[in-house]
Scaffold this active site. Structure first.
Site, PDB file in Angstrom:
ATOM      1  N   ARG A 261       0.856  -1.193   0.000  1.00 46.03           N
ATOM      2  CA  ARG A 261       0.000   0.000   0.000  1.00 46.03           C
ATOM      3  C   ARG A 261       0.890   1.240   0.000  1.00 46.03           C
ATOM      4  NH1 ARG A 261      -1.482   2.707   4.486  1.00 46.03           N
ATOM      5  NH2 ARG A 261      -1.541   0.954   5.926  1.00 46.03           N
ATOM      6  N   HIS A 265      -3.997   4.198   4.554  1.00 43.30           N
ATOM      7  CA  HIS A 265      -5.058   3.187   4.643  1.00 43.30           C
ATOM      8  C   HIS A 265      -6.360   3.766   4.102  1.00 43.30           C
ATOM      9  CE1 HIS A 265      -7.333  -0.187   6.231  1.00 43.30           C
ATOM     10  NE2 HIS A 265      -8.151   0.670   6.804  1.00 43.30           N
ATOM     11  N   TYR A 274       3.906   5.949  11.019  1.00 46.62           N
ATOM     12  CA  TYR A 274       4.264   4.591  11.433  1.00 46.62           C
ATOM     13  C   TYR A 274       5.104   3.844  10.401  1.00 46.62           C
ATOM     14  CZ  TYR A 274       0.087   3.606   8.552  1.00 46.62           C
ATOM     15  OH  TYR A 274      -0.838   3.545   7.532  1.00 46.62           O
TER      16      TYR A 274
END
Length: 367
Positions: A261, A265, A274
């Site tokens: 990805r 998200h 993160y």
């Protein structure tokens, strides 16, 4: 076919085109895409470009306040296009909330994809028109729905198949485990397609499981393959194999498409909090579109005419997407009572009248 499954059981990634755009040594999977001529490869390239453009335009619309939310698929185009182009028209798709590329390949008008995210509709499109469900927000639930549909196919004596999509994060949900177990026990014609994009929101897949996702499926008795999810030809071949098994009555199969990805998200997420830029840069070298561009170029099939054709198609699609989104008729407060039942129902009529009276009270207070 069974030989190919057993040879892939060591979890080496099935790959037909390297990140550098060169074809790998022939294998059992190569034969599954022998029909992909140069023209068909160009068509797959167009699909990848257009799907990425749809995603970019929808992301921009959300940033401009025209959509409430959007789940980007940047980096996962090959996994979606390759698997979707393996489907037959009568196969049924149960997607999650990120399968915009699959929806495009199934013929869904891109504008219909946005109505759900804009809040203009309670669903999106007619699932039976495209043999694909609208977005499933409850993580993992669609796998159970797909298994039930697959059992219906089996009980009807039909020879169709069903495919369901989910991410690596969904494999930690009980619904996925239940679907694996049920499909294996009853030999349902279901293909479980996991897009392992390495991250479930802010949690890496390595924290969710210490084995491959393919192994998780095998633990329930579901044969599984791991495929390079950024290789559109490998994904096409693996999905064709799995669907053929399902149609022939050999039961379910899990495909773990290893991809990445590249974006957040959803548009409410900030992956820089993160995830390191170094990891992103490493995966950018495996970009699914760059890979096919290099292959086409190496085989003398990339030219200015193709680039112009694909650009025109992507530009037109993006313009239509934006026009359709901004031109969407917004729902009224009373439209919540529409389409609850197929026929008029006295309870709905009573509730509609009561709610209309309630809203009218606010109008009187303002005056």
């Amino acid at each position: 076919m069974d030989t190919a499954i057993s040879r892939a059981s060591d979890d080496d990634l099935i790959q037909l085109v390297t990140a550098e755009g060169t074809r790998t040594e022939p294998s059992e999977f190569t034969g599954l895409v022998e029909d992909i001529t140069t023209d068909k490869l160009r068509d797959l390239y167009e699909d990848l470009i257009v799907v990425r453009r749809i995603d970019a335009e929808a992301t921009a619309l959300q940033r401009q306040g025209e959509l409430g939310l959007w789940a980007p698929l940047l980096g996962q185009e090959a996994a979606q296009v390759g698997s979707a182009r393996a489907l037959h028209p009568d196969d049924f798709v149960f997607g999650s909330y990120r399968e915009h590329g699959v929806a495009y390949c199934r013929g869904v008008d891109p504008t219909e994809m946005l109505r759900f995210w804009r809040g203009s509709t309670q669903s999106g499109w007619n699932p039976y028109e495209y043999n694909m469900t609208t977005p499933a927000i409850i993580v993992g639930s669609q796998a159970l729905h797909a298994t039930g549909y697959g059992l219906g196919i089996k009980f009807d004596g039909a020879d169709g198949a069903v495919i369901t999509y989910f991410g690596d994060g969904a494999t930690s949900q009980g619904d996925i485990s239940e679907a694996f177990g049920f499909a294996a026990s009853f030999n349902a014609p279901v293909v479980f397609f996991c897009q392992n994009n390495q991250w479930a929101i802010s949690e890496p897949v390595t924290l969710q499981t210490h084995i491959t996702i393919a192994e998780r499926g095998r633990g329930f008795g579901v044969p599984a393959l791991r495929v390079d999810g950024n290789d559109v030809l490998a994904v096409l071949a693996a999905t064709r194999m799995a669907l053929t098994r399902a149609r022939e009555g050999s039961g379910p199969m899990l495909i773990e498409a290893v991809t990445y990805r590249m974006g957040p998200h959803t548009t409410s997420d900030d992956p820089t909090r993160y995830r390191s830029a170094a990891v992103d840069d490493e995966w950018k070298k495996k970009d699914p579109i760059d890979r096919i561009e290099r292959l086409l170029d190496a085989e003398g099939a990339m030219d200015d005419a193709l680039r112009a054709r694909v650009k025109d198609r992507a530009d037109w699609t993006a313009a239509e997407l934006r026009r359709g989104c901004l031109g969407t008729v917004e729902p009224t407060a009373m439209s919540v009572f529409d389409n609850v039942y197929a026929d008029p129902h006295p309870l709905i009529a009573e509730e509609r009248d009561a709610y209309a009276t309630y809203l009218a009270g606010f109008e009187g207070a303002q005056s």
